[in-house]
Design a protein around this motif. Structure first.
Motif, PDB file in Angstrom:
ATOM      1  N   ASN A   2      49.346   8.957  16.629  1.00 48.12           N
ATOM      2  CA  ASN A   2      49.944   7.648  16.845  1.00 48.12           C
ATOM      3  C   ASN A   2      48.556   6.621  16.400  1.00 48.12           C
ATOM      4  N   ILE A   3      48.791   6.216  15.192  1.00 46.49           N
ATOM      5  CA  ILE A   3      47.568   5.487  14.760  1.00 46.49           C
ATOM      6  C   ILE A   3      48.391   4.545  13.181  1.00 46.49           C
ATOM      7  N   HIS A   4      48.142   3.263  13.378  1.00 48.56           N
ATOM      8  CA  HIS A   4      48.571   2.570  12.349  1.00 48.56           C
ATOM      9  C   HIS A   4      47.560   2.327  11.035  1.00 48.56           C
ATOM     10  N   VAL A   5      47.697   3.062  10.145  1.00 45.81           N
ATOM     11  CA  VAL A   5      46.736   2.739   9.026  1.00 45.81           C
ATOM     12  C   VAL A   5      46.969   1.885   8.071  1.00 45.81           C
ATOM     13  N   VAL A   6      46.147   0.710   7.883  1.00 50.79           N
ATOM     14  CA  VAL A   6      46.438  -0.538   7.234  1.00 50.79           C
ATOM     15  C   VAL A   6      46.260  -0.171   5.450  1.00 50.79           C
ATOM     16  N   ASN A   7      47.327   0.067   4.922  1.00 49.51           N
ATOM     17  CA  ASN A   7      47.350   0.498   3.472  1.00 49.51           C
ATOM     18  C   ASN A   7      47.185  -0.788   2.636  1.00 49.51           C
ATOM     19  N   HIS A   8      47.115  -1.851   2.841  1.00 47.26           N
ATOM     20  CA  HIS A   8      47.023  -3.204   2.185  1.00 47.26           C
ATOM     21  C   HIS A   8      45.908  -2.885   1.184  1.00 47.26           C
ATOM     22  N   PRO A   9      46.312  -3.430  -0.202  1.00 56.11           N
ATOM     23  CA  PRO A   9      45.171  -3.123  -1.240  1.00 56.11           C
ATOM     24  C   PRO A   9      43.825  -3.834  -1.027  1.00 56.11           C
ATOM     25  N   LEU A  10      43.748  -4.867  -0.376  1.00 60.79           N
ATOM     26  CA  LEU A  10      42.502  -5.623  -0.132  1.00 60.79           C
ATOM     27  C   LEU A  10      41.872  -4.867   1.115  1.00 60.79           C
ATOM     28  N   VAL A  11      42.366  -4.249   1.797  1.00 63.13           N
ATOM     29  CA  VAL A  11      41.882  -3.317   2.971  1.00 63.13           C
ATOM     30  C   VAL A  11      41.326  -2.068   2.342  1.00 63.13           C
ATOM     31  N   GLN A  12      42.037  -1.451   1.371  1.00 66.02           N
ATOM     32  CA  GLN A  12      41.404  -0.082   0.832  1.00 66.02           C
ATOM     33  C   GLN A  12      40.691  -0.332  -0.033  1.00 66.02           C
ATOM     34  N   HIS A  13      40.571  -1.668  -0.677  1.00 65.11           N
ATOM     35  CA  HIS A  13      39.584  -1.947  -1.912  1.00 65.11           C
ATOM     36  C   HIS A  13      38.244  -2.286  -0.834  1.00 65.11           C
ATOM     37  N   VAL A 157      41.275  -1.633  17.527  1.00 67.34           N
ATOM     38  CA  VAL A 157      40.980  -1.888  16.044  1.00 67.34           C
ATOM     39  C   VAL A 157      39.604  -1.326  15.533  1.00 67.34           C
ATOM     40  N   VAL A 158      39.874  -0.490  14.681  1.00 69.12           N
ATOM     41  CA  VAL A 158      38.657   0.479  14.214  1.00 69.12           C
ATOM     42  C   VAL A 158      38.545   0.249  12.721  1.00 69.12           C
ATOM     43  N   MET A 159      37.673   0.554  11.981  1.00 71.80           N
ATOM     44  CA  MET A 159      37.659   0.379  10.368  1.00 71.80           C
ATOM     45  C   MET A 159      37.937   2.025  10.118  1.00 71.80           C
ATOM     46  N   VAL A 160      37.265   2.880  10.643  1.00 73.56           N
ATOM     47  CA  VAL A 160      37.485   4.423  10.188  1.00 73.56           C
ATOM     48  C   VAL A 160      37.705   5.181  11.565  1.00 73.56           C
ATOM     49  N   ALA A 161      38.699   6.091  11.328  1.00 75.39           N
ATOM     50  CA  ALA A 161      38.879   7.100  12.623  1.00 75.39           C
ATOM     51  C   ALA A 161      38.952   8.432  11.955  1.00 75.39           C
ATOM     52  N   ALA A 162      38.556   9.214  13.129  1.00 78.19           N
ATOM     53  CA  ALA A 162      38.679  10.627  12.764  1.00 78.19           C
ATOM     54  C   ALA A 162      39.836  11.321  13.605  1.00 78.19           C
ATOM     55  N   PRO A 163      40.411  12.255  12.969  1.00 80.73           N
ATOM     56  CA  PRO A 163      41.769  12.748  13.593  1.00 80.73           C
ATOM     57  C   PRO A 163      41.441  13.335  14.994  1.00 80.73           C
ATOM     58  N   GLU A 164      40.062  13.831  15.075  1.00 82.35           N
ATOM     59  CA  GLU A 164      39.611  14.753  16.423  1.00 82.35           C
ATOM     60  C   GLU A 164      39.752  13.427  17.465  1.00 82.35           C
ATOM     61  N   GLY A 165      39.363  12.251  17.170  1.00 84.26           N
ATOM     62  CA  GLY A 165      39.184  11.059  18.031  1.00 84.26           C
ATOM     63  C   GLY A 165      40.387  10.582  18.426  1.00 84.26           C
ATOM     64  N   VAL A 166      41.158  10.441  17.215  1.00 83.82           N
ATOM     65  CA  VAL A 166      42.695   9.757  17.596  1.00 83.82           C
ATOM     66  C   VAL A 166      43.426  10.475  18.561  1.00 83.82           C
ATOM     67  N   LYS A 167      43.405  11.844  18.484  1.00 82.87           N
ATOM     68  CA  LYS A 167      44.186  12.761  19.355  1.00 82.87           C
ATOM     69  C   LYS A 167      43.524  12.603  20.788  1.00 82.87           C
ATOM     70  N   VAL A 168      42.115  12.598  20.938  1.00 84.95           N
ATOM     71  CA  VAL A 168      41.806  12.387  22.185  1.00 84.95           C
ATOM     72  C   VAL A 168      42.153  11.049  22.873  1.00 84.95           C
ATOM     73  N   VAL A 169      42.163  10.021  22.030  1.00 84.50           N
ATOM     74  CA  VAL A 169      42.705   8.477  22.635  1.00 84.50           C
ATOM     75  C   VAL A 169      44.120   8.820  23.055  1.00 84.50           C
ATOM     76  N   ASN A 170      44.943   9.076  21.777  1.00 85.02           N
ATOM     77  CA  ASN A 170      46.343   9.283  22.094  1.00 85.02           C
ATOM     78  C   ASN A 170      46.849   9.987  23.263  1.00 85.02           C
ATOM     79  N   ASP A 171      46.124  11.244  23.605  1.00 85.67           N
ATOM     80  CA  ASP A 171      46.523  12.250  24.663  1.00 85.67           C
ATOM     81  C   ASP A 171      46.393  11.398  25.916  1.00 85.67           C
TER      82      ASP A 171
END
Ligand SMILES: O=P(O)(O)OC[C@H]1O[C@H](OP(=O)(O)OP(=O)(O)O)[C@H](O)[C@@H]1O
Ligand SMILES: O=c1cc[nH]c(=O)[nH]1
Ligand SMILES: [Mg+2]
Length: 210
Positions: A2-13, A157-171
């Motif tokens: 459960n994480i919203h990854v912002v794929n807007h071109p400006l963000v990715q650039h 709101v974070v810039m970069v997340a690791a799957p391990e940390g997202v799981k810990v927060v989601n759980d």
């Protein structure tokens, strides 16, 4: 996950530019602000509106305004400070609560050294900001401090997340909405996000080591 990854071109650039190995402090800081602004735009997308009537230039007009809820932005020291001005550009009336946490480099556990919260947290939406969500320890500690103070609506709101940390927060806190520019691959043996950004705090404050 459960994480919203912002794929807007400006963000990715901008995220791509941030990953450059020998980036200067000035450039890293500037891009962090710009990304924070764009991520805050996404994180506030579901804020509720209400109709009201004001005196316009041609008489009464109906407008929309953000409904009642007050906001507190919660930078996690140090690195979260790097995102603060970008978020405040979009939510200029927000009050600021501060949480000081430093990761113990051996255990990777967050060590608390400061906290100062604004009042009425039970009536506020909290937006936690920190460039990096690695093991999730610092984020969970911050969420728990906020909930203990009565906060009921929390976004992170974070810039970069690791799957391990997202799981810990989601759980631990499935009610907390996470926003990131990227969900990266994994953590290395030292708890750093791969490919990540390296040590974001050091890069923002200019304490980075060779
Ligand atoms: O998800 P975690 O494993 O808890 O790691 C993430 C935390 O580590 C970094 O801060 P750090 O402790 O390096 O402090 P700093 O901001 O002062 O550099 C980062 O800014 C997060 O706060
Ligand atoms: O990759 C990481 C992990 C924790 N803190 C950082 O600054 N970077
Ligand atoms: Mg920290």
């Amino acid at each position: 996950m459960n994480i919203h990854v912002v794929n807007h071109p400006l963000v990715q650039h901008k995220l791509g530019l941030l990953r450059e190995g020998d980036i200067s402090t000035m450039k890293f800081r500037q891009l962090t602000q710009e990304l924070a602004r764009l991520l805050a735009y996404e994180a506030t997308r579901d804020f509720e509106l209400e109709a009201t009537t004001i005196d316009g230039w041609c008489g009464k007009i109906d407008i929309q305004q953000i409904k009642g809820k007050k906001v507190t932005v919660v930078p996690i020291l140090r690195a979260g400070i790097g995102m603060l001005d970008g978020v405040l550009d979009l939510v200029p009336s927000a009050k600021i609560s501060v949480v000081g946490l430093a990761r113990n480099e051996e255990t990777l556990e967050p060590v608390s050294y400061f906290e100062k919260f604004v009042d009425s947290l039970d009536e506020r939406i909290a937006i936690i900001i920190d460039p990096m969500l690695a093991t999730g320890g610092s984020m969970v500690a911050t969420i728990e401090l906020l909930k203990r103070k009565g906060c009921k609506q929390i976004k992170a709101v974070v810039m970069v997340a690791a799957p391990e940390g997202v799981k810990v927060v989601n759980d631990a806190h499935p009610d907390v909405q996470l926003y990131a520019a990227s969900l990266d691959s994994h953590l290395n043996e030292n708890g750093y996000i791969i490919p990540g950004l390296g040590d974001a705090g050091d890069k923002i404050f200019g304490t980075k080591h060779a």
